[in-house]
Design an enzyme around this catalytic site. Structure first.
Site, PDB file in Angstrom:
ATOM      1  N   LYS A 138       6.211   5.537 -10.744  1.00 45.62           N
ATOM      2  CA  LYS A 138       4.966   5.080 -11.386  1.00 45.62           C
ATOM      3  C   LYS A 138       4.298   6.280 -12.042  1.00 45.62           C
ATOM      4  CE  LYS A 138       0.793   2.364 -10.477  1.00 45.62           C
ATOM      5  NZ  LYS A 138       0.100   1.539  -9.457  1.00 45.62           N
ATOM      6  N   THR A 148      -6.746  -4.029  -9.857  1.00 45.38           N
ATOM      7  CA  THR A 148      -8.159  -4.204  -9.494  1.00 45.38           C
ATOM      8  C   THR A 148      -8.601  -5.661  -9.445  1.00 45.38           C
ATOM      9  OG1 THR A 148      -8.655  -2.035 -10.406  1.00 45.38           O
ATOM     10  CG2 THR A 148     -10.508  -3.544 -10.182  1.00 45.38           C
ATOM     11  N   ILE A 174      -9.335   6.508  -2.909  1.00 43.53           N
ATOM     12  CA  ILE A 174      -8.955   6.051  -1.572  1.00 43.53           C
ATOM     13  C   ILE A 174      -8.103   7.142  -0.902  1.00 43.53           C
ATOM     14  CG2 ILE A 174      -7.893   4.165  -0.240  1.00 43.53           C
ATOM     15  CD1 ILE A 174     -10.256   3.252  -2.030  1.00 43.53           C
ATOM     16  N   GLY A 175      -7.359   7.879  -1.728  1.00 43.99           N
ATOM     17  CA  GLY A 175      -6.586   8.993  -1.186  1.00 43.99           C
ATOM     18  C   GLY A 175      -5.394   8.584  -0.336  1.00 43.99           C
ATOM     19  N   LYS A 178       0.822  -1.209   0.000  1.00 40.46           N
ATOM     20  CA  LYS A 178       0.000   0.000   0.000  1.00 40.46           C
ATOM     21  C   LYS A 178       0.867   1.274   0.000  1.00 40.46           C
ATOM     22  CE  LYS A 178      -3.515   2.593   0.597  1.00 40.46           C
ATOM     23  NZ  LYS A 178      -4.452   2.778  -0.517  1.00 40.46           N
ATOM     24  N   GLY A 213      -5.514  -2.782 -15.710  1.00 37.16           N
ATOM     25  CA  GLY A 213      -6.601  -3.635 -16.153  1.00 37.16           C
ATOM     26  C   GLY A 213      -6.241  -5.080 -16.437  1.00 37.16           C
ATOM     27  N   CYS A 215      -0.873   9.569  -8.119  1.00 34.85           N
ATOM     28  CA  CYS A 215      -2.159   9.318  -7.468  1.00 34.85           C
ATOM     29  C   CYS A 215      -3.162  10.393  -7.872  1.00 34.85           C
ATOM     30  CB  CYS A 215      -2.029   9.287  -5.950  1.00 34.85           C
ATOM     31  SG  CYS A 215      -3.640   9.030  -5.181  1.00 34.85           S
TER      32      CYS A 215
END
Lengths: 290, 312
Positions: free
Chosen positions: B173, B275, B79-80, B53, B253, B138
């Protein structure tokens, strides 16, 4: 947590929009507790994508003594519509039992179940437990069933078979008490003078919980509520299903270190995960309007 | 628990900076918690790496409630970067991961260049961290977050600062919310990045027409994630793989072996599965097995032989 390939044993309509599905799930049936849920992948497709959470309505022995479970659901979208079209022999990928369920308040004499609409099934397993104790004379069980219209009232017969007093409220007055279940509850508590010795267990829309808050605080009645949120994983990984909680109340009711609750720095509230810390919360823990 | 079968002589291993991965499959940050959440379903040792995380210097409470909405083929979520903070990560989460023989990559976020560097320094002193994934992408954080990923100078500055603070493998990222992603990939490479991962979520929104409010509550917008994101991710990975010399890790995806293979054929050295972990907790194992089966079927003994072999 167990993942089972579960075979559907039956799928029947209870009322317009409401269905009951019976599943072969021996491992989950063996350990599930009242208020816990299963997370269902309805079909191996990308739309609908996520699993759908359903509280377990009850456990039962299927033919040849195989343990199974039942879920009662309302058709609200594409996923539940697909579920309603499935039948005996079809397979579902399920994970469970998940979450933290109801905790019986054995220090109280009168136990009141308050359920509305598709919230009702989440209370049945607890009702069965309390019914057994009521049969032994250990407590009194009162069951309040609520629906918008008489046509949408489900599980009246099932709850009616328990050792308890069953009361019905219908919003348009077509049957039973004319009005909301929370109004019926308030009147009942006053008439029976049971405020000092009762506990409430509730599941329904958030508006119903909000209407319960002043009743519980006025009479100082402990209440547990079964919450709902959109969930991603159901196992505490994605942090999607948070619910705002009050720090003082959470500290009073649970061991925060073994929970997923995270508080604001120097603040009076924080977030709990509905999938792991819930779905059942004490009503004073939840902050409804963020 | 099924082990990934140790197929005859197929080499799935991948090198990212100083990290040697036994296979090219790892979870995308934020979809796998801290690994432990999936222990009932898979053996972490079977993965190429574990990415935990997003982690910040101080604990973060993240976005408002009503964080997730399903959309056709994916999700819109905010989600922040809710997380316990780097100190609690090291004290409470990392010890569990040390028992496995799998590289641990920590995804980090910050509100300033200095904060990124500080988190990196702290993690570099902790035993059991192999790599840093820099989250400059993010979509759901007001301060920091994507800001560093949409300005090539800021991207360069963060990557340079993180590289200067550690000897661990560093992998920024990238966000898809830019006009030309290759500009950002080049900035990362020039700043010394050991690898690049892409993509993070695309910013999106959804409105409830009855209440006229956002379906994500007070969060207003969220990141589009899941299978519906894959064509965009694949295109961007293909573009980036052509212009940088460092390994590229494809994210976006991925839900099955074919998806992962598409990224590898487009030039990715490895992939992150996001996901779909939430849907099928064993999907990464199925993907590893599927890649192996594909190589066997094609008579190829080394994953590297098919990397970037897409014929344009």
């Amino acid at each position: 947590m167990i993942r089972e390939k579960s075979i559907i044993q039956g799928n029947e309509q209870l009322a317009p929009g409401f269905w009951k599905m019976r599943l072969v799930a021996p491992e989950i049936a063996a350990t599930v507790k009242p208020g816990q849920f299963i997370n269902v992948k309805i079909a191996q497709c990308k739309a609908p994508l996520f699993r759908r959470p359903f509280t377990v309505f009850r456990c039962l022995d299927l033919d040849k003594d195989r343990p199974g479970i039942e879920v009662v659901y309302e058709v609200v979208g594409r996923g539940t519509r697909m579920m309603s079209a499935m039948g005996k022999g079809d397979e579902l990928d399920i994970i469970g039992p998940l979450g933290r369920g109801f905790k019986r308040r054995d220090d109280k004499r009168v136990h009141i179940l308050v359920g509305s609409g598709v919230g009702l099934p989440a209370l049945f397993m607890l009702g069965e437990e309390l019914s057994l104790a009521a049969g032994r004379g250990e407590l009194e069980l009162v069951i309040m069933l609520d629906a918008k219209t008489k046509e949408r009232l489900i599980l009246e017969e099932e709850f009616g078979s328990l050792n308890g007093k069953t009361l019905v409220s219908i919003h348009d007055g077509a049957y039973g008490y004319h009005g909301y279940v929370t109004e019926m509850l308030r009147a009942y508590i006053a008439e029976e003078d049971i405020a000092a010795d009762c506990a409430i267990y509730a599941c329904g829309p958030e508006l119903m919980f909000k209407a319960l808050v002043p009743i519980c605080s006025q009479y100082n009645i402990p209440a547990q509520i079964c919450m709902e949120r959109n969930m991603g994983c159901g196992i505490g990984a994605c942090l999607s299903c948070v619910c705002r909680v009050d720090k003082k109340a959470v500290m009073k009711h649970r061991d925060v270190r073994s929970s997923h609750v995270q508080f604001e720095d120097a603040g009076s509230s924080g977030y709990a995960l509905v999938c792991c810390d819930g779905p059942v919360f004490n009503i004073d823990e939840v902050i409804f309007d963020e | 628990m099924n082990k990934v079968s140790s197929g005859a002589a197929v080499d799935l291993s991948v090198t990212l900076g100083k990290m040697k991965l036994k296979n090219p499959v790892m979870p995308a940050s934020g979809t796998f918690g801290y690994g432990r959440e999936f222990a009932d379903f898979i053996n972490l040792d079977d993965l190429g790496a574990v990415i935990v995380k997003g982690t910040t210097l101080r604990p973060r409470l993240g976005s408002f409630q009503h964080r997730l909405l399903e959309i056709p083929g994916g999700s819109l979520c905010s989600i922040g970067i809710q997380n316990v903070g780097v100190d609690s990560f090291i004290a409470d989460k990392l010890p569990y991961l040390r028992q496995f023989n799998v590289p641990v990559i920590v995804n980090i976020a910050g509100e300033s260049v200095e904060e990124f560097a500080r988190v990196t320094e702290i993690l570099s002193k902790a035993e059991g961290v192999a790599g840093i994934e820099i989250n400059i992408s993010c979509p759901n954080v007001k301060k920091g977050g994507m800001h560093f990923g949409v300005d090539p100078d800021a991207t360069f500055a963060v990557v340079r600062a993180v590289k200067g603070a550690t000897d661990l493998t560093v992998m920024p990222k990238l966000t898809p919310n830019v006009t030309d992603v290759t500009v950002f990939a080049r900035a990362c490479e020039e700043a010394g990045a050991d690898a690049i991962s892409l993509i993070n979520g695309l910013v999106g929104m959804a409105i409830d027409v009855d209440s006229r409010r956002s379906k994500l509550g007070k969060n207003l917008t969220g990141g589009v994630t899941g299978p519906c994101l894959k064509p965009i991710a694949l295109r961007m990975v293909w573009q980036v793989a052509q212009v940088v010399g460092i390994p590229v890790v494809g994210v976006g995806g991925i839900a099955c072996p074919e998806d992962a293979l598409e990224f590898i054929l487009a030039g990715a050295s490895a992939v992150e599965v996001g996901t779909y972990n939430l849907v099928n907790p064993r999907v990464m194992i199925e993907i590893i097995e599927g890649i192996r089966d594909y190589l066997i079927k094609k008579g190829v003994s080394d994953l590297a032989a098919i990397r970037g072999s897409f014929e344009s």
